[in-house]
Scaffold this motif. Structure first.
Motif, PDB file in Angstrom:
ATOM      1  N   ARG A  13       0.830  -1.204   0.000  1.00 24.07           N
ATOM      2  CA  ARG A  13       0.000   0.000   0.000  1.00 24.07           C
ATOM      3  C   ARG A  13       0.864   1.252   0.000  1.00 24.07           C
ATOM      4  NH1 ARG A  13      -1.326   3.667   3.434  1.00 24.07           N
ATOM      5  NH2 ARG A  13      -0.297   2.573   5.128  1.00 24.07           N
ATOM      6  N   GLN A  14       1.923   1.269   0.821  1.00 22.62           N
ATOM      7  CA  GLN A  14       2.813   2.434   0.856  1.00 22.62           C
ATOM      8  C   GLN A  14       3.506   2.632  -0.487  1.00 22.62           C
ATOM      9  OE1 GLN A  14       5.241   1.204   4.147  1.00 22.62           O
ATOM     10  NE2 GLN A  14       3.967   2.228   5.680  1.00 22.62           N
ATOM     11  N   LEU A  15       3.889   1.539  -1.121  1.00 18.09           N
ATOM     12  CA  LEU A  15       4.525   1.647  -2.430  1.00 18.09           C
ATOM     13  C   LEU A  15       3.536   2.161  -3.461  1.00 18.09           C
ATOM     14  CD1 LEU A  15       7.155   1.015  -4.021  1.00 18.09           C
ATOM     15  CD2 LEU A  15       6.203  -1.229  -4.477  1.00 18.09           C
ATOM     16  N   ARG A  16       2.302   1.660  -3.408  1.00 16.22           N
ATOM     17  CA  ARG A  16       1.290   2.063  -4.383  1.00 16.22           C
ATOM     18  C   ARG A  16       0.918   3.528  -4.236  1.00 16.22           C
ATOM     19  NH1 ARG A  16      -3.741   2.478  -3.364  1.00 16.22           N
ATOM     20  NH2 ARG A  16      -3.728   1.070  -1.580  1.00 16.22           N
ATOM     21  N   THR A  17       0.941   4.018  -3.006  1.00 19.92           N
ATOM     22  CA  THR A  17       0.581   5.419  -2.765  1.00 19.92           C
ATOM     23  C   THR A  17       1.794   6.335  -2.744  1.00 19.92           C
ATOM     24  OG1 THR A  17       0.627   4.992  -0.382  1.00 19.92           O
ATOM     25  CG2 THR A  17      -1.504   4.798  -1.508  1.00 19.92           C
ATOM     26  N   SER A  18       2.959   5.803  -3.165  1.00 21.41           N
ATOM     27  CA  SER A  18       4.189   6.592  -3.284  1.00 21.41           C
ATOM     28  C   SER A  18       4.623   7.166  -1.945  1.00 21.41           C
ATOM     29  CB  SER A  18       3.992   7.716  -4.312  1.00 21.41           C
ATOM     30  OG  SER A  18       5.223   8.352  -4.593  1.00 21.41           O
ATOM     31  N   GLU A  19       4.569   6.337  -0.895  1.00 22.90           N
ATOM     32  CA  GLU A  19       5.056   6.735   0.421  1.00 22.90           C
ATOM     33  C   GLU A  19       6.454   6.163   0.615  1.00 22.90           C
ATOM     34  OE1 GLU A  19       2.311   5.818   3.537  1.00 22.90           O
ATOM     35  OE2 GLU A  19       0.570   6.146   2.243  1.00 22.90           O
ATOM     36  N   ALA A  20       7.379   6.989   1.077  1.00 22.23           N
ATOM     37  CA  ALA A  20       8.768   6.556   1.226  1.00 22.23           C
ATOM     38  C   ALA A  20       8.941   5.498   2.303  1.00 22.23           C
ATOM     39  CB  ALA A  20       9.656   7.769   1.548  1.00 22.23           C
ATOM     40  N   GLU A  21       7.948   5.347   3.176  1.00 20.28           N
ATOM     41  CA  GLU A  21       8.067   4.370   4.262  1.00 20.28           C
ATOM     42  C   GLU A  21       8.088   2.926   3.762  1.00 20.28           C
ATOM     43  OE1 GLU A  21       6.042   6.846   4.137  1.00 20.28           O
ATOM     44  OE2 GLU A  21       6.466   8.142   5.869  1.00 20.28           O
ATOM     45  N   TRP A  22       7.819   2.688   2.466  1.00 20.79           N
ATOM     46  CA  TRP A  22       7.806   1.304   1.963  1.00 20.79           C
ATOM     47  C   TRP A  22       9.159   0.627   2.139  1.00 20.79           C
ATOM     48  CZ3 TRP A  22      11.089  -0.646  -1.658  1.00 20.79           C
ATOM     49  CH2 TRP A  22      11.800   0.287  -2.440  1.00 20.79           C
ATOM     50  N   GLU A  23      10.255   1.417   2.090  1.00 25.81           N
ATOM     51  CA  GLU A  23      11.573   0.817   2.254  1.00 25.81           C
ATOM     52  C   GLU A  23      11.749   0.250   3.655  1.00 25.81           C
ATOM     53  OE1 GLU A  23      14.911   2.674  -0.186  1.00 25.81           O
ATOM     54  OE2 GLU A  23      13.752   4.426   0.416  1.00 25.81           O
TER      55      GLU A  23
ATOM     56  N   LEU B 247      11.965  -2.583  -6.810  1.00 27.36           N
ATOM     57  CA  LEU B 247      10.898  -1.773  -6.227  1.00 27.36           C
ATOM     58  C   LEU B 247      11.257  -0.286  -6.214  1.00 27.36           C
ATOM     59  CD1 LEU B 247       9.710  -4.055  -3.289  1.00 27.36           C
ATOM     60  CD2 LEU B 247       8.742  -3.800  -5.573  1.00 27.36           C
ATOM     61  N   GLU B 248      12.538   0.030  -6.128  1.00 29.38           N
ATOM     62  CA  GLU B 248      12.946   1.443  -6.212  1.00 29.38           C
ATOM     63  C   GLU B 248      12.585   2.012  -7.590  1.00 29.38           C
ATOM     64  OE1 GLU B 248      17.062   1.393  -5.305  1.00 29.38           O
ATOM     65  OE2 GLU B 248      16.765   1.546  -3.122  1.00 29.38           O
ATOM     66  N   GLN B 249      12.823   1.220  -8.624  1.00 29.25           N
ATOM     67  CA  GLN B 249      12.458   1.669  -9.969  1.00 29.25           C
ATOM     68  C   GLN B 249      10.937   1.807 -10.101  1.00 29.25           C
ATOM     69  OE1 GLN B 249      14.230  -1.261 -12.507  1.00 29.25           O
ATOM     70  NE2 GLN B 249      16.338  -0.646 -12.038  1.00 29.25           N
ATOM     71  N   LEU B 250      10.210   0.870  -9.510  1.00 33.29           N
ATOM     72  CA  LEU B 250       8.749   0.942  -9.556  1.00 33.29           C
ATOM     73  C   LEU B 250       8.245   2.154  -8.778  1.00 33.29           C
ATOM     74  CD1 LEU B 250       6.043  -0.348 -10.354  1.00 33.29           C
ATOM     75  CD2 LEU B 250       6.158  -1.700  -8.261  1.00 33.29           C
ATOM     76  N   PHE B 251       8.880   2.442  -7.641  1.00 36.99           N
ATOM     77  CA  PHE B 251       8.488   3.601  -6.832  1.00 36.99           C
ATOM     78  C   PHE B 251       8.656   4.895  -7.627  1.00 36.99           C
ATOM     79  CE2 PHE B 251       9.805   7.008  -3.897  1.00 36.99           C
ATOM     80  CZ  PHE B 251       8.663   7.091  -3.097  1.00 36.99           C
ATOM     81  N   GLU B 252       9.766   5.016  -8.335  1.00 34.14           N
ATOM     82  CA  GLU B 252       9.989   6.213  -9.159  1.00 34.14           C
ATOM     83  C   GLU B 252       8.956   6.311 -10.281  1.00 34.14           C
ATOM     84  OE1 GLU B 252      13.969   5.913 -10.501  1.00 34.14           O
ATOM     85  OE2 GLU B 252      14.873   6.243  -8.519  1.00 34.14           O
ATOM     86  N   GLN B 253       8.612   5.174 -10.869  1.00 32.15           N
ATOM     87  CA  GLN B 253       7.609   5.160 -11.944  1.00 32.15           C
ATOM     88  C   GLN B 253       6.245   5.604 -11.418  1.00 32.15           C
ATOM     89  OE1 GLN B 253       7.069   1.331 -13.753  1.00 32.15           O
ATOM     90  NE2 GLN B 253       5.732   2.106 -15.374  1.00 32.15           N
ATOM     91  N   ILE B 254       5.858   5.118 -10.228  1.00 39.11           N
ATOM     92  CA  ILE B 254       4.566   5.497  -9.644  1.00 39.11           C
ATOM     93  C   ILE B 254       4.561   6.976  -9.285  1.00 39.11           C
ATOM     94  CG2 ILE B 254       3.071   5.146  -7.647  1.00 39.11           C
ATOM     95  CD1 ILE B 254       3.819   2.218  -7.704  1.00 39.11           C
ATOM     96  N   ALA B 255       5.694   7.447  -8.723  1.00 34.84           N
ATOM     97  CA  ALA B 255       5.771   8.863  -8.381  1.00 34.84           C
ATOM     98  C   ALA B 255       5.596   9.741  -9.616  1.00 34.84           C
ATOM     99  CB  ALA B 255       7.107   9.158  -7.689  1.00 34.84           C
TER     100      ALA B 255
END
Length: 748
Positions: A530-540, A615-623
């Motif tokens: 959920r944090q990754l999907r909503t572009s929250e940095a806490e996913w790490e 997942l870092e690449q995916l996080f940047e893509q979602i952002a």
């Protein structure tokens, strides 16, 4: 004289060569026939095993669906309330969501679930509550209600949908209550296309055909070619569904002809052998006198071999020398085949021993045991596994791999001989060496095998360019305990993914580890996704916590794979809902590499690094995608406000609409688009998570906890908490206390 000798040789050759040619040819045909017959029988056994496996897997899946639905029908109080009296929209929403959750559990097998209420003749599905006259699939529901007996899966049928199309399904009817169905019925529809895909995952479609038919012989899947009725087909009827499964080999007519024609070949071969024997006897009898004359002459000249002239004796003794040489060569070949037979026999014996299959034939077991010179007594099993086997296969050729494996097994035998112990070593799999230690004395076998394993591990590390991890099983005092010892050794070496490679892992050191509550892992995975999907940095932080928890619990390789497969599944599910443009690239390009990494990685650190990079690449893509969506800044402000004020009991869409000056319906749409979930679901999630923290860290009464997180009604809070967490607030608090006590004792 020379001309007569050549004439005799030609006559003998012309006499025996046809017989030899005929005999050898028929023996070759017989061998090929027997070999083909063996292959055909193996194909029949393979079809039967495949059919049994498919029936078992399909039955288990359908039984699980039926059991889950039955549990929901019996235990879900909201569903029972919905059936017993007219409902409001909130209750209808909760019941519909419960049905949707039931669909999600089956990974796409379930097409739809209906709930028919007998009170007013209305049907609730995942879309709406309608009267049965307005429901597209009303004819099947009416027919099912009239049936006296329900509970079995139906034959293939057509289910009509809202969009005037249809879907081929098989259906299950569950009465509520079970004996009468006076309150209503739950109707579960499984897509035949999903069932077809599920079955095809278990077979190679290029080699095997699978047909499924109901008790009346109707096929479930359209477009399939009818399987030929030959001896290779495996036909099995399920005791649970009464469906018939037919598994056959594509183009299996050739194998079938071999099975049916084996007797003809054998009769021809037998006749040829009899003819060859008769012909040989006749030719030998006819040629007996010349041969006798030759033998007589050899005997006459045997005393004067050294003085014989070269013209008379050299050729004769050269012929005799060649015959003896052929005899020696044949004997050596026979001895080599005997040695190969001994190796295969030892492998079969060890596999039978480790699997415990000797119990049904004790006499044969004792014979094999004596044959290998092993005395019954005390036993222990260790399993040495090559670390990073995928890189090992890429780095070395098959010949070098075989050489290294031979070296490791030889080192193990040498270490055992230096210790005065008797062991059996065998590579049972491509990367696992079994070390079986047997001792007549009741000594400390565990200490001995630990020392030997450490010496083997240390030698490999120092002398080779790769390492091994060795798992030690439990001590066995009798034959029946050998299989558990082997199982413990395999389980121990599988924990290297969390405990680390290049070491010796004793089963006694890990068997006392408490089993982690799988629900906690699921919660961590869902939160991180959920944090990754909503572009929250806490996913790490969430990802690091997940891997740290698996490492702390010392999970086995298959348990780690199970958690990470669920992570990928849930991430894909969330991406498809919230970011379909990112989901397509993820499924096509990224997910296959992640699945390959899970299968090939030997350490948790390597897996975590692979996941973090992707997942870092995916996080940047979602952002980047979030920046391109409309009202991104506004929705971030709304989300932050909800996160800060979720404990306010007055917080609602209407309140947010007034505060941010936006229509409530449009705000709900934007919230769903931005967050991937409804406002009320997000609010409930925040409140329940905060309630968990208060329950685990404080002694505040449940009623006060409900008030703290924004609930004015304690009963409503308890019902919501149980639905989200799977247990009541009181049970959750007790579980936290028990875990705290276990950790405290472990620390002491």
């Amino acid at each position: 004289m020379k001309a007569q000798k050549l004439n005799y040789i030609r006559r003998m050759l012309l006499s025996y060569l046809p017989i030899l040619f005929l005999t050898v040819s028929m023996l070759i045909f017989i061998f090929l026939s027997i070999f083909s017959g063996i292959n055909a029988r193996n194909a029949i056994q393979a079809n039967e095993m495949t059919a049994a496996f498919i029936v078992n897997m399909v039955d288990n899946s359908l039984k699980s669906i039926a059991d889950d639905a039955q549990k929901v029908a019996v235990a879900n109080m909201q569903l029972r309330q919905f059936l017993e009296e007219p409902s409001d929209r909130a209750l209808e929403f909760d019941v519909s969501k419960a049905l949707s959750n039931l669909m999600d559990l089956r990974y796409g097998l379930i097409d739809s679930i209906y709930l028919f209420r007998a009170l007013d003749g209305k049907v609730l599905d995942q879309n709406a509550l309608r009267s049965i006259e307005q429901f597209p699939d009303r004819s099947y529901i009416n027919n099912s209600i009239k049936q006296a007996l329900t509970g079995g899966w139906s034959s293939p049928r057509i289910k009509y949908n809202d969009e005037a199309d249809y879907t081929s399904v098989t259906s299950l009817i569950i009465k509520i209550p079970q004996d009468s169905g006076s309150l209503g019925h739950v109707m579960i529809n499984v897509k035949l296309s999903s069932l077809y895909s599920f079955i095809n995952q278990m077979v190679n479609k290029e080699l095997t055909d699978v047909q499924l038919s109901d008790p009346q012989g109707r096929l479930f899947f359209t477009g399939q070619s009818a399987a030929t009725n030959n001896a290779l087909n495996a036909v099995l009827t399920s005791d649970y569904t009464q469906w018939t499964y037919k598994v056959s080999i594509k183009d299996g007519k050739w194998f079938d002809n071999l099975v049916q024609g084996n007797m003809i070949w054998l009769m021809l071969g037998l006749g040829s052998i009899i003819l060859a024997i008769s012909s040989t006897l006749y030719v030998t009898r006819r040629s007996y006198r010349p041969i006798e004359t030759i033998l007589h002459r050899i005997n006459l000249f045997s005393s004067s071999v050294k003085q014989a002239d070269q013209r008379g004796s050299k050729d004769e003794f050269a012929f005799i020398d060649q015959a003896i040489e052929r005899l020696i060569t044949t004997n050596m070949d026979f001895q080599e085949r005997q040695q190969e037979h001994q190796v295969i026999r030892r492998q079969q014996f060890l596999q039978m021993l480790l699997k415990g299959e000797y119990e049904n034939n004790q006499a044969e077991w004792e014979q094999e045991w004596q044959h290998f010179g092993l005395a019954a007594g005390n036993y222990i099993v260790a399993v040495a596994e090559l670390d990073h086997y995928f890189q090992f296969e890429l780095q070395y050729s098959p010949k070098d791999q075989s050489l290294f494996k031979f070296i490791i097994s030889s080192v193990a035998v040498e270490v055992a001989e230096l210790s005065g112990k008797k062991i059996i070593t065998e590579w049972l799999t491509k990367n696992q060496l079994v070390i079986f230690l047997v001792s007549e004395h009741d000594g400390d076998l565990k200490h001995t095998i630990l020392q030997m394993s450490e010496q083997i591990r240390n030698w490999v590390e120092k002398n080779l360019k790769f390492t091994v991890t060795i798992g030690i099983g439990s001590t066995a005092r009798r034959e029946l305990e050998i299989k558990p010892s082997f199982d413990d050794a395999v389980a121990s070496v599988s924990r290297k993914v969390t405990l680390g490679i290049n070491q010796v892992i004793d089963a006694a050191e890990v068997e006392g580890n408490p089993h982690e509550d799988w629900y906690n892992y699921l919660e961590m995975i869902r939160t991180t996704v959920r944090q990754l999907r909503t572009s929250e940095a806490e996913w790490e932080t969430g990802l690091a916590r997940l891997f740290a928890e698996m490492g702390a619990q010392g999970l086995r390789k298959d348990d780690v794979e199970r958690q990470l497969h669920y992570f990928l599944f849930h991430l894909e599910y969330e991406l498809k809902k919230a970011w379909p443009e990112a989901a397509e690239d993820w499924v096509r390009n990224v997910k296959p590499d992640m699945l390959l990494a899970i299968d090939q990685s030997d350490t948790l650190e390597q897996l975590e690094a692979d996941f973090r990079l992707v997942l870092e690449q995916l996080f940047e893509q979602i952002a980047e995608l979030m920046k391109n969506r409309r009202h991104d800044a506004l929705m971030k402000e709304v989300r932050n406000y909800v996160t800060q004020h979720f404990c306010d009991s007055n917080l609602s869409l209407g309140m947010l609409s007034d505060r941010f000056q936006i229509n409530s319906k449009y705000l709900s749409h934007l919230f769903k688009e931005s967050m991937g979930q409804n406002f009320i679901d997000f609010l409930i999630y925040l409140r329940v998570e905060h309630a968990k923290k208060l329950l685990s860290e404080t002694e505040i009464p449940v009623g006060d906890v409900a008030e703290h997180v924004g609930y004015t009604n304690t009963t409503s809070f308890i019902r919501t908490f149980k639905k989200m967490a799977g247990e009541s607030p009181g049970q959750f608090r007790d579980s936290c206390r028990q875990k705290s006590q276990i950790l405290t004792k472990g620390g002491l």
